[in-house]
Scaffold this motif. Structure first.
Motif, short mmCIF file in Angstrom:
data_model
loop_
_atom_site.label_atom_id
_atom_site.label_comp_id
_atom_site.label_asym_id
_atom_site.label_seq_id
_atom_site.Cartn_x
_atom_site.Cartn_y
_atom_site.Cartn_z
N LYS A 176 0.48 5.09 -3.51
CA LYS A 176 0.37 4.50 -4.84
C LYS A 176 1.20 5.29 -5.84
CE LYS A 176 -4.36 2.78 -4.13
NZ LYS A 176 -5.77 2.84 -4.59
N CYS A 236 8.05 5.53 2.67
CA CYS A 236 7.66 4.68 3.80
C CYS A 236 7.41 5.52 5.05
CB CYS A 236 8.75 3.65 4.10
SG CYS A 236 10.30 4.36 4.73
N ASN A 277 5.62 -1.67 5.92
CA ASN A 277 5.53 -1.56 4.46
C ASN A 277 6.51 -0.51 3.95
OD1 ASN A 277 3.97 1.20 3.92
ND2 ASN A 277 3.04 0.22 5.71
N THR A 318 7.58 1.30 -0.19
CA THR A 318 7.55 1.28 -1.65
C THR A 318 8.90 1.71 -2.17
OG1 THR A 318 5.19 1.81 -1.69
CG2 THR A 318 6.44 2.22 -3.70
N ALA A 362 12.23 -4.17 0.64
CA ALA A 362 11.57 -3.51 -0.48
C ALA A 362 12.58 -3.15 -1.57
CB ALA A 362 10.85 -2.25 0.00
N LYS A 389 5.53 -1.98 -4.08
CA LYS A 389 5.17 -1.75 -2.68
C LYS A 389 5.13 -3.08 -1.95
CE LYS A 389 0.96 -0.36 -1.36
NZ LYS A 389 -0.12 0.62 -1.10
N ASN A 402 2.76 -4.90 -6.41
CA ASN A 402 2.64 -5.16 -4.98
C ASN A 402 3.33 -6.46 -4.61
OD1 ASN A 402 0.38 -3.08 -3.91
ND2 ASN A 402 -0.09 -3.72 -6.01
N MET A 443 2.64 0.75 -10.41
CA MET A 443 3.17 0.09 -9.22
C MET A 443 2.67 -1.35 -9.11
SD MET A 443 2.69 1.31 -5.24
CE MET A 443 1.04 0.57 -5.05
#
Length: 727
Positions: free
Chosen positions: A220, A363, A349, A351, A410, A423, A226, A224
């Motif tokens: 986080k 990541c 995933n 960010t 991303a 993210k 998502n 941020m």
């Protein structure tokens, strides 16, 4: 100030492509110097790998990635061994690939895959530890005005043997960091190891159990947002259009953005809001011609490869076809192995925070440099303005190694929202249906026996995908993918363990539209089934014991034979098994390690298998942490047996059918057999891996035991398709 080399984005990306995800610039490992380089807390570096704090804490920096396999602990043990430091004061951290580039690639290769974490970096990290120890001793000797040979380092303390004077590493580190590093150091003989080679607890266990460990999905940042993403469900398809207006008023939604040419993402205040809106977003796909592809057609094309005129020859001696024509008995069988998903517990995933001047990514990745290259390419910024911060991986298995599509996405999303960290988290369905799958292949094997039951010829024709064609085409050899022949090769880190007078191993290459990738264990997994199950078939036709049949072919392969004999002896092979218990055996080589297994099973109602125990042996050359190797053997069997019983991805209308764990299953704790691990390092070179090799012998050992129990051969997996299940 530290020298930071200038590098433009194009030269970095071209170099990265040439190295297959690593950097192609010069491999230079600066190990300190007269100018003190300091860590973020102002503690001095002794080498790029080692920072020593005043309280004697030793920070060991590791470029390889930890994803549950224990690599970081093992590498730290090797460094600490040569450093002669206090193990209880050791901690680790990741350098970033951006820092490495700025310091002339000080930390070398960041890639963690192919069981390379320890076996391909052990020498230079040990030298880093030995170099730092030498500098510490020299600094203490200078302070005392004595010769370094009069000083002894142990447990983070340097002692002058003549006077008994002592100084701790933390107190002498500043002076040591100002010294020129020695040009050469001598490494310890493994027989003298005190920290390496021992069954030490892993360094990351506590943080994983108390919740302090931060995975990519946990990460986080203030402010941020998502993102949830959908990609065209057919590989090779594109995004045609979407109607943003239909969801613009939904709770938490900030933006809807196009991502590349095949995806669309919703950015919102929470991931659930983003996902909920994305599910309601009207999307039109241009699925392209691959939408017509069906699994039956793929399978038929694979089978046709058995008779294809053209095939690459991966291993050959003698004249197998002529010897087969003159054999007393000819044995033939065809096997099939499906696409498999990596199915890591943590979906993909990353960010990203982008501004016109800088781009940073956080990541989990198996290759920080490849993630860095993806960041450069997507951001359009020079290397000096980008970096990637590695986080703990919730599973890798190869998916987070060669492919960093999630990092690219991303960054592309963050570019459309500059100054805001975003993210991106893939849904489970996206993760399952947009992978880089274990290659699909089939194999036809023909063996020839003489009148005495000796194997005089073997012909193996593999038909199917080439991983390197997709992932590293520059590594092809005149169009041939040498990785396809893992376990069948004449020499190298995955060599065949049998001497056959006439041998021919071929590959008829066929590459469907589903992208292949490195899946834990890669090609030794199916090749071990093909070869080891067929060896059992040959032994049966020769009316010989499967172990003795193999032994006759292995006199020139002592290390293969060593692990085979070890599991056979521990299992009591040759002695009657308990009532209702049946045994199967297999051996193979992968990633420089020799592995073997004996499975003991019982069968209920002809189709329910209870695996009572598997004995697994591995000879990796050297054992840095035997306890961790034992755990890796057990864990690898979970992976191998899950694939054997459940694992399969299929295509319908060009897309992957299996989209979650209800359709792509894994074995349960109650189904797990007792594992008896034999770790038997015999030294030599090269060092072998331990995370992947033993996966491959679990399946053929069980399949051979199933034949011993039922008289039925199973030549296609998963077993669920044959209506065979765990008991």
């Amino acid at each position: 100030m530290n020298f930071i080399p200038k590098m433009n984005r194009r030269s970095f990306i071209v170099g990265t492509a040439a190295a297959g995800g690593g950097l192609a610039i010069g491999f230079d490992l600066p190990l300190g110097g007269p100018q003190v380089i300091r860590a973020a807390d102002d503690s001095p570096e002794l080498t790029a790998w080692i920072v020593i704090r005043p309280d004697d804490t030793v920070v060991i920096r590791m470029a390889r990635s930890e994803m549950g396999q224990g690599t970081i602990t093992g590498l730290a043990q090797l460094v600490a061994e040569e450093l002669e430091c206090n193990w209880s004061k050791v901690t680790t951290e990741y350098p970033t690939p951006g820092q490495s580039v700025a310091r002339k690639r000080a930390w070398g290769d960041f890639s963690t895959g192919g069981s390379r974490g320890i076996r391909m970096s052990h020498e230079y990290v040990r030298k880093a530890g030995a170099t730092a120890r030498t500098m510490l001793v020299q600094a203490a000797a200078n302070q005392w005005k004595v010769q370094p040979a009069e000083c002894v380092a142990a447990n983070s303390v340097i002692t002058h043997t003549g006077s008994g004077r002592k100084v701790t590493y933390g107190k002498i580190a500043e002076a040591a960091a100002k010294l020129d590093p020695p040009k050469d150091v001598t490494l310890k003989d493994p027989k003298d190891w005190k920290i390496a080679g021992k069954r030490l607890k892993r360094l990351d266990t506590a943080a994983k159990t108390n919740g302090k460990m931060i995975y990519g999905a946990d990460f986080k940042m203030p402010g941020m947002l998502n993102a949830a993403i959908k990609q065209c469900p057919v590989f090779g398809g594109k995004l045609a259009s979407f109607d943003e207006a239909k969801i613009s008023g939904m709770k938490g939604v900030k933006r809807v953005v196009k991502v590349g040419d095949n995806a669309v993402a919703v950015v919102a205040d929470t991931w659930w809001h983003a996902k909920s809106a994305l599910d309601k977003l009207p999307i039109t796909w241009d699925e392209g011609p691959n939408a017509k592809v069906q699994q039956a057609a793929v399978n038929a094309r694979l089978k046709a490869g058995f008779d294809a005129e053209q095939a690459f020859v991966g291993n050959k001696n003698g004249d197998a076809k002529a010897a087969l024509a003159g054999a007393t008995k000819k044995v033939e069988a065809s096997y099939a192995y499906p696409w498999l998903n990596h199915a890591a517990m943590e979906p993909l995933n990353a960010t990203a925070l982008y501004t016109p001047d800088k781009c940073e990514v956080w990541c989990g990745t198996q290759n920080g440099e490849a993630a860095f290259a993806a960041t450069l390419a997507a951001s359009g910024l020079p290397a000096n303005n980008c970096d990637v911060h590695k986080l703990m991986l919730g599973g890798g298995f190869g998916r987070r190694g060669a492919f960093h599509d999630y990092v690219t996405q991303a960054v592309l999303i963050a570019k459309q929202m500059p100054g805001t960290p975003v993210k991106l988290l893939w849904s489970r369905e996206e993760d399952m249906q947009h992978g880089a799958y274990h290659p699909i292949t089939q194999c036809k094997l023909t063996g020839g026996l003489d009148a005495d039951g000796n194997l005089v010829a073997l012909h193996a024709r593999i038909s199917g995908q080439s991983i390197l064609t997709s992932v590293r085409p520059e590594a092809l050899v005149n169009g041939m993918d040498p990785a396809t022949f893992q376990g069948f090769a004449a020499t190298g880190e995955a060599a065949i363990g049998y001497s056959v007078p006439n041998l021919l191993v071929e590959h008829a290459m066929y590459n469907p539209h589903v992208p292949p990738g490195f899946w834990r264990g890669v090609n030794v997994n199916q090749n071990a089934i093909y070869l080891e199950c067929f060896m059992d078939e040959l032994a049966f036709e020769a009316k010989q014991d499967p172990l003795e049949f193999r032994r006759k072919l292995m006199s020139k392969h002592p290390k293969h034979l060593g692990v085979l004999n070890a599991v056979a002896e521990k299992a009591g092979w040759g002695k009657p098994a308990p009532q209702g218990i049946f045994r199967g055996i297999a051996q193979h080589m992968g990633y420089g390690s020799y592995v073997a297994a004996v499975a003991e099973i019982s069968v209920i109602d002809g189709n329910k298998i209870k695996i009572h125990r598997i004995i697994g042996a591995t000879d990796p050359g050297f054992a840095v942490n035997p306890a961790q190797i034992e755990r890796q053997i057990a864990g690898s069997f979970v992976y191998g047996l899950s694939a054997l019983f459940h694992g399969e991805c299929t295509v319908k209308d060009g897309r992957i059918v299996q989209d979650n764990f209800d359709s792509y299953n894994s074995m349960r704790i109650s189904e797990m057999p007792k594992v008896e691990a034999i770790v038997m390092p015999t030294g030599g070179t090269p060092w072998g891996g331990v995370g992947e090799p033993t996966i491959c012998v679990a399946a053929p050992a069980v399949l051979n035991a199933y034949f011993a129990a039922t008289g039925k051969r199973v030549r296609s997996v998963p077993l669920k398709n044959e209506k065979i299940y765990f008991a």
